[in-house]
Write a protein that holds these residues in place. Structure first.
Motif, PDB file in Angstrom:
ATOM      1  N   PHE A 325       0.817  -1.210   0.000  1.00  0.00           N
ATOM      2  CA  PHE A 325       0.000   0.000   0.000  1.00  0.00           C
ATOM      3  C   PHE A 325       0.852   1.263   0.000  1.00  0.00           C
ATOM      4  CE2 PHE A 325      -1.925   3.285   2.789  1.00  0.00           C
ATOM      5  CZ  PHE A 325      -2.831   3.775   1.870  1.00  0.00           C
ATOM      6  N   LYS A 326       1.845   1.337   0.871  1.00  0.00           N
ATOM      7  CA  LYS A 326       2.662   2.541   0.960  1.00  0.00           C
ATOM      8  C   LYS A 326       3.409   2.803  -0.348  1.00  0.00           C
ATOM      9  CE  LYS A 326       1.664   3.874   5.094  1.00  0.00           C
ATOM     10  NZ  LYS A 326       2.575   3.746   6.224  1.00  0.00           N
ATOM     11  N   PHE A 327       3.787   1.727  -1.045  1.00  0.00           N
ATOM     12  CA  PHE A 327       4.431   1.911  -2.344  1.00  0.00           C
ATOM     13  C   PHE A 327       3.476   2.604  -3.319  1.00  0.00           C
ATOM     14  CE2 PHE A 327       4.795   0.365  -6.716  1.00  0.00           C
ATOM     15  CZ  PHE A 327       6.073   0.805  -7.041  1.00  0.00           C
ATOM     16  N   PHE A 328       2.246   2.116  -3.396  1.00  0.00           N
ATOM     17  CA  PHE A 328       1.255   2.717  -4.286  1.00  0.00           C
ATOM     18  C   PHE A 328       0.967   4.160  -3.887  1.00  0.00           C
ATOM     19  CE2 PHE A 328       0.249  -1.729  -5.311  1.00  0.00           C
ATOM     20  CZ  PHE A 328       0.145  -1.648  -6.685  1.00  0.00           C
ATOM     21  N   LEU A 329       0.921   4.420  -2.591  1.00  0.00           N
ATOM     22  CA  LEU A 329       0.636   5.771  -2.117  1.00  0.00           C
ATOM     23  C   LEU A 329       1.755   6.729  -2.521  1.00  0.00           C
ATOM     24  CD1 LEU A 329      -1.483   7.328  -0.495  1.00  0.00           C
ATOM     25  CD2 LEU A 329      -0.113   6.901   1.549  1.00  0.00           C
ATOM     26  N   GLY A 330       3.003   6.280  -2.344  1.00  0.00           N
ATOM     27  CA  GLY A 330       4.129   7.111  -2.745  1.00  0.00           C
ATOM     28  C   GLY A 330       4.170   7.348  -4.244  1.00  0.00           C
ATOM     29  N   ALA A 331       3.874   6.300  -5.014  1.00  0.00           N
ATOM     30  CA  ALA A 331       3.864   6.438  -6.473  1.00  0.00           C
ATOM     31  C   ALA A 331       2.774   7.416  -6.915  1.00  0.00           C
ATOM     32  CB  ALA A 331       3.640   5.068  -7.122  1.00  0.00           C
ATOM     33  N   MET A 332       1.606   7.327  -6.279  1.00  0.00           N
ATOM     34  CA  MET A 332       0.527   8.257  -6.620  1.00  0.00           C
ATOM     35  C   MET A 332       0.889   9.687  -6.274  1.00  0.00           C
ATOM     36  SD  MET A 332      -3.124   6.476  -5.809  1.00  0.00           S
ATOM     37  CE  MET A 332      -2.716   6.261  -4.077  1.00  0.00           C
ATOM     38  N   LEU A 333       1.588   9.873  -5.155  1.00  0.00           N
ATOM     39  CA  LEU A 333       2.003  11.217  -4.765  1.00  0.00           C
ATOM     40  C   LEU A 333       2.901  11.834  -5.830  1.00  0.00           C
ATOM     41  CD1 LEU A 333       2.262  13.537  -2.722  1.00  0.00           C
ATOM     42  CD2 LEU A 333       4.139  12.262  -1.663  1.00  0.00           C
ATOM     43  N   LEU A 334       3.890  11.064  -6.292  1.00  0.00           N
ATOM     44  CA  LEU A 334       4.806  11.568  -7.310  1.00  0.00           C
ATOM     45  C   LEU A 334       4.086  11.831  -8.634  1.00  0.00           C
ATOM     46  CD1 LEU A 334       7.953   9.339  -6.653  1.00  0.00           C
ATOM     47  CD2 LEU A 334       7.655  11.749  -6.081  1.00  0.00           C
ATOM     48  N   LEU A 335       3.250  10.871  -9.042  1.00  0.00           N
ATOM     49  CA  LEU A 335       2.546  11.030 -10.311  1.00  0.00           C
ATOM     50  C   LEU A 335       1.576  12.204 -10.267  1.00  0.00           C
ATOM     51  CD1 LEU A 335       1.792   7.290 -11.204  1.00  0.00           C
ATOM     52  CD2 LEU A 335       3.430   8.819 -12.325  1.00  0.00           C
ATOM     53  N   ALA A 336       0.862  12.340  -9.148  1.00  0.00           N
ATOM     54  CA  ALA A 336      -0.087  13.441  -9.029  1.00  0.00           C
ATOM     55  C   ALA A 336       0.623  14.784  -9.040  1.00  0.00           C
ATOM     56  CB  ALA A 336      -0.904  13.288  -7.751  1.00  0.00           C
ATOM     57  N   THR A 337       1.762  14.866  -8.362  1.00  0.00           N
ATOM     58  CA  THR A 337       2.517  16.120  -8.333  1.00  0.00           C
ATOM     59  C   THR A 337       3.010  16.487  -9.729  1.00  0.00           C
ATOM     60  OG1 THR A 337       3.237  15.627  -6.068  1.00  0.00           O
ATOM     61  CG2 THR A 337       4.443  17.329  -7.266  1.00  0.00           C
ATOM     62  N   LEU A 338       3.517  15.486 -10.459  1.00  0.00           N
ATOM     63  CA  LEU A 338       3.982  15.732 -11.821  1.00  0.00           C
ATOM     64  C   LEU A 338       2.823  16.138 -12.730  1.00  0.00           C
ATOM     65  CD1 LEU A 338       6.489  12.763 -12.229  1.00  0.00           C
ATOM     66  CD2 LEU A 338       7.056  15.189 -12.015  1.00  0.00           C
ATOM     67  N   LEU A 339       1.681  15.464 -12.573  1.00  0.00           N
ATOM     68  CA  LEU A 339       0.516  15.785 -13.392  1.00  0.00           C
ATOM     69  C   LEU A 339       0.004  17.187 -13.086  1.00  0.00           C
ATOM     70  CD1 LEU A 339      -1.572  14.921 -15.463  1.00  0.00           C
ATOM     71  CD2 LEU A 339      -2.883  13.841 -13.611  1.00  0.00           C
ATOM     72  N   ASN A 340      -0.024  17.537 -11.807  1.00  0.00           N
ATOM     73  CA  ASN A 340      -0.472  18.881 -11.428  1.00  0.00           C
ATOM     74  C   ASN A 340       0.449  19.957 -11.991  1.00  0.00           C
ATOM     75  OD1 ASN A 340      -2.654  17.917  -9.979  1.00  0.00           O
ATOM     76  ND2 ASN A 340      -1.528  17.788  -8.057  1.00  0.00           N
ATOM     77  N   ALA A 341       1.765  19.681 -11.963  1.00  0.00           N
ATOM     78  CA  ALA A 341       2.723  20.637 -12.515  1.00  0.00           C
ATOM     79  C   ALA A 341       2.519  20.792 -14.025  1.00  0.00           C
ATOM     80  CB  ALA A 341       4.149  20.171 -12.219  1.00  0.00           C
ATOM     81  N   TRP A 342       2.246  19.682 -14.702  1.00  0.00           N
ATOM     82  CA  TRP A 342       2.016  19.738 -16.154  1.00  0.00           C
ATOM     83  C   TRP A 342       0.751  20.523 -16.463  1.00  0.00           C
ATOM     84  CZ3 TRP A 342      -1.980  17.757 -19.224  1.00  0.00           C
ATOM     85  CH2 TRP A 342      -1.744  17.797 -20.603  1.00  0.00           C
ATOM     86  N   VAL A 343      -0.305  20.288 -15.666  1.00  0.00           N
ATOM     87  CA  VAL A 343      -1.566  20.995 -15.883  1.00  0.00           C
ATOM     88  C   VAL A 343      -1.368  22.495 -15.689  1.00  0.00           C
ATOM     89  CG1 VAL A 343      -3.872  21.367 -14.921  1.00  0.00           C
ATOM     90  CG2 VAL A 343      -3.045  19.043 -15.341  1.00  0.00           C
TER      91      VAL A 343
END
Length: 351
Positions: A325-343
């Motif tokens: 679970f913590k792996f998925f949570l960390g991966a989502m944090l990074l992906l969401a941050t990158l996606l938000n920056a792109w948006v």
């Protein structure tokens, strides 16, 4: 020449006022866009890999898990928009529950008296954080880290001093417990499916926080102090009062969560809550809040909490090892941050 310049400026200002942003620009400018895209992806993913994920009872469980995080993620998001952090938020929830329980038990009072005392104490802790921040000018990381450590020690020390153990005594047989449980920990049955009342608390907080941010002067103040504190102060924004109010908002969320904790399980363990502050921050960041402040939304934090709920329960429904679970949570944090920056870059490019 001056009159001509003024007229030109007035004309330009008028032209700017009648310009309307395109729907695409408005969409790309929303802080929660990235998190909504991520939430849809997570929902589709677990709907495909977990057969029981789409059942009504499963969705109820997901919403409950999301609400327990979302109640705190909303005020934490507002605080982050205001440019600050609160590392004491997790243990403050436990402190709130402990005060309610121990005061009611020791004073043999109606539990609602303990609930009221807990509200005052928890708001005082939030005011303390804000007051120390504005008076000392120290970073919020240092101030709230100190509060985190103090509350952790107080929670354990007072619980053992008063009760002799690391957990509180039962108050289930005291007057007012039933009505308090109805308010903070009841289950509402809709269509044969039970939904926890925390979901209503969560949605209410999202609605109120969105109204504050988008429709009130206080919302403008929050964005202003998070974007540039000195510039905000120069134009008359009450920076100190705004920051203290934001910390008290986090305390209010901690009080609601603490009462739910107490009236759900009756007994409170003094060591609970440690580490949850990071989950609240993660939910806010996934929802589009910037670490640097001045940008974000309450709706985004709710979507971030929903992603957390879907992931934590989706892994269980898919019968995977929860250690991942913590792996998925960390991966989502990074992906969401990158996606938000792109948006954000796309939004700026369309201006």
């Amino acid at each position: 020449m001056s009159a001509g310049t003024d007229a030109a400026a007035a004309g330009q200002s008028a032209d700017e006022r009648i310009l309307h942003a395109s729907p695409l620009r408005k969409l790309l400018g929303r802080p929660e866009l990235g998190s909504v895209v991520g939430a849809i992806a997570v929902f589709v993913f677990f709907a495909f890999f977990a057969d029981s994920f789409l059942r009504a009872t499963s969705l109820s469980t997901v919403l409950y898990a999301a609400s327990t995080i979302g109640i705190m993620a909303v005020p934490v998001a507002l605080l982050m928009i205001g440019g600050e952090f609160d590392l004491s938020a997790g243990v403050m929830v436990t402190s709130s529950a402990l005060v309610s329980s121990m005061f009611s038990y020791q004073m043999t009072a109606n539990v609602w008296v303990g609930v009221g005392v807990s509200l005052l104490v928890t708001l005082a802790i939030g005011a303390f954080n804000g007051f120390m921040l504005t008076r000392t000018k120290l970073p919020s990381f240092i101030i709230t880290l100190g509060t985190f450590l103090m509350l952790t020690g107080l929670n354990l020390g007072f619980t053992k001093l008063i009760g002799g153990t690391v957990s509180t005594k039962t108050i289930a047989d005291m007057e007012g417990f039933g009505s308090a449980r109805e308010v903070f920990a009841s289950t509402l049955t809709i269509g044969g499916v039970g939904f926890k009342v925390t979901i209503l608390w969560w949605l209410a907080l999202v609605a109120v926080a969105s109204w504050i941010l988008l429709r009130t002067r206080a919302g403008n103040w929050i964005f202003a102090v998070g974007g540039n504190r000195d510039a905000a102060r120069a134009v008359g924004v009450p920076v100190n009062r705004t920051k203290i109010g934001l910390y008290m908002g986090v305390a209010l969320g901690a009080w609601i969560s603490g009462q739910h904790l107490l009236f759900s399980y009756d007994v409170v363990q003094s060591g609970e809550g440690v580490g949850n502050e990071l989950i609240y921050i993660i939910a806010a960041v996934i929802g589009g809040c910037l670490i640097t402040g001045g940008y974000g939304s309450a709706v985004g934090s709710a979507v971030g909490a929903l992603i957390f709920g879907m992931t934590s329960k989706g892994i269980v429904f898919a019968e995977w090892n929860p250690d991942w679970f913590k792996f998925f949570l960390g991966a989502m944090l990074l992906l969401a941050t990158l996606l938000n920056a792109w948006v954000r870059k796309r939004a700026e490019a369309t201006k």
